[in-house]
Design a protein around this motif. Structure first.
Motif, PDB file in Angstrom:
ATOM      1  N   PRO A  32      -3.347  33.726 -45.385  1.00 31.24           N
ATOM      2  CA  PRO A  32      -3.384  34.116 -43.970  1.00 31.24           C
ATOM      3  C   PRO A  32      -4.446  33.359 -43.180  1.00 31.24           C
ATOM      4  CG  PRO A  32      -4.404  35.806 -45.340  1.00 31.24           C
ATOM      5  CD  PRO A  32      -3.785  34.815 -46.282  1.00 31.24           C
ATOM      6  N   ASN A  34      -6.835  33.670 -39.907  1.00 31.54           N
ATOM      7  CA  ASN A  34      -7.421  34.660 -39.003  1.00 31.54           C
ATOM      8  C   ASN A  34      -7.643  34.034 -37.627  1.00 31.54           C
ATOM      9  OD1 ASN A  34      -8.770  36.701 -37.716  1.00 31.54           O
ATOM     10  ND2 ASN A  34     -10.309  37.020 -39.312  1.00 31.54           N
ATOM     11  N   ASN A  36      -8.205  35.786 -34.925  1.00 31.23           N
ATOM     12  CA  ASN A  36      -8.971  36.714 -34.092  1.00 31.23           C
ATOM     13  C   ASN A  36     -10.475  36.509 -34.201  1.00 31.23           C
ATOM     14  OD1 ASN A  36      -6.588  38.089 -33.204  1.00 31.23           O
ATOM     15  ND2 ASN A  36      -6.527  39.173 -35.164  1.00 31.23           N
ATOM     16  N   LEU A  37     -10.887  35.446 -34.844  1.00 27.03           N
ATOM     17  CA  LEU A  37     -12.313  35.183 -34.998  1.00 27.03           C
ATOM     18  C   LEU A  37     -12.922  34.719 -33.679  1.00 27.03           C
ATOM     19  CD1 LEU A  37     -12.242  33.226 -38.379  1.00 27.03           C
ATOM     20  CD2 LEU A  37     -13.175  35.518 -38.026  1.00 27.03           C
ATOM     21  N   ARG A  42     -14.620  29.886 -35.960  1.00 26.31           N
ATOM     22  CA  ARG A  42     -13.316  29.281 -36.251  1.00 26.31           C
ATOM     23  C   ARG A  42     -13.437  27.974 -37.027  1.00 26.31           C
ATOM     24  NH1 ARG A  42     -10.347  30.311 -30.376  1.00 26.31           N
ATOM     25  NH2 ARG A  42     -10.578  32.593 -30.409  1.00 26.31           N
ATOM     26  N   GLU A  45     -13.557  28.804 -40.582  1.00 24.69           N
ATOM     27  CA  GLU A  45     -12.229  29.221 -41.051  1.00 24.69           C
ATOM     28  C   GLU A  45     -11.345  28.002 -41.323  1.00 24.69           C
ATOM     29  OE1 GLU A  45      -8.937  32.117 -41.632  1.00 24.69           O
ATOM     30  OE2 GLU A  45     -11.065  31.880 -42.097  1.00 24.69           O
TER      31      GLU A  45
END
Length: 203
Positions: A32, A34, A36-37, A42, A45
């Motif tokens: 997955p 994310n 919504n960080l 980001r 991520e």
């Protein structure tokens, strides 16, 4: 050269036939993402998922597509041009570039074994071409690999000239059939020679 499939839509000659479009294309399962960080997290991520991709594929084309391509991780995390330009100045982006270079160094496969290739033709002065040849010799690279390496780098807007007038050249993508220049041209009619006004031979 673009071709038409049975549906009438245009496709590149290097693209798979329509009946082969459902064939697997080496997509990676990275888990997955994310979205919504907060912006400051980001980059980490993107790097986390890139490290997973780095461990799963030896193809630089697959790595680039999944992480930095149009539908890749980075574009999803940084969807606007402003966000993307800011991320390109970060340490995480530099690490991604190093990963791409590392995979390219080890990848001896043909790019078209993973996805269709595209070819572009550019106009450039002889002096610039000579510089590319010299640089490729100095780095022991083909000009093709050298140019791809340059295209993969971030470009500083300060070094990009302002476009004057309309964009020249063909737009990217299939262009459709070209008009043949060897076809005989129809002789102009009397009506055509009179700027399209109806006329008769009795005038």
């Amino acid at each position: 050269m673009p071709q038409s499939d049975p549906t009438g839509s245009l496709r590149y000659a290097s693209d798979p036939a329509p009946e082969q479009n459902n064939a697997p294309n080496s997509r990676l399962d990275l888990g997955p993402l994310n979205l919504n960080l907060p912006p400051e997290q980001r980059g980490a991520e993107a790097l986390r998922l890139a490290q997973g991709a780095f461990a799963k594929t030896g193809s630089w084309v697959v790595f680039y597509r999944e992480i930095m391509g149009v539908d890749g991780v980075v574009r999803k995390l940084f969807p606007t041009s402003e966000e993307m330009r800011k991320f390109e100045t970060s340490a995480q982006f530099s690490e991604l570039q190093e990963m791409v270079a590392a995979v390219r160094s080890q990848d001896s496969s043909k790019g078209d074994s993973v996805e269709p290739e595209r070819m572009i033709t550019i106009r450039l002065p002889k002096s610039l071409h000579d510089s590319l040849r010299t640089e490729s010799d100095e780095m022991n690279l083909s000009i093709n690999k050298l140019c791809i390496s340059k295209l993969l780098q971030r470009i500083d807007p300060r070094y990009v000239p302002v476009q004057q007038g309309r964009r020249r050249g063909r737009r990217p993508g299939p262009q459709g059939p070209r008009k043949r220049t060897d076809e005989p041209q129809a002789e102009p009619t009397l009506t055509q020679t009179r700027m399209g006004q109806p006329s008769s031979l009795d005038d």
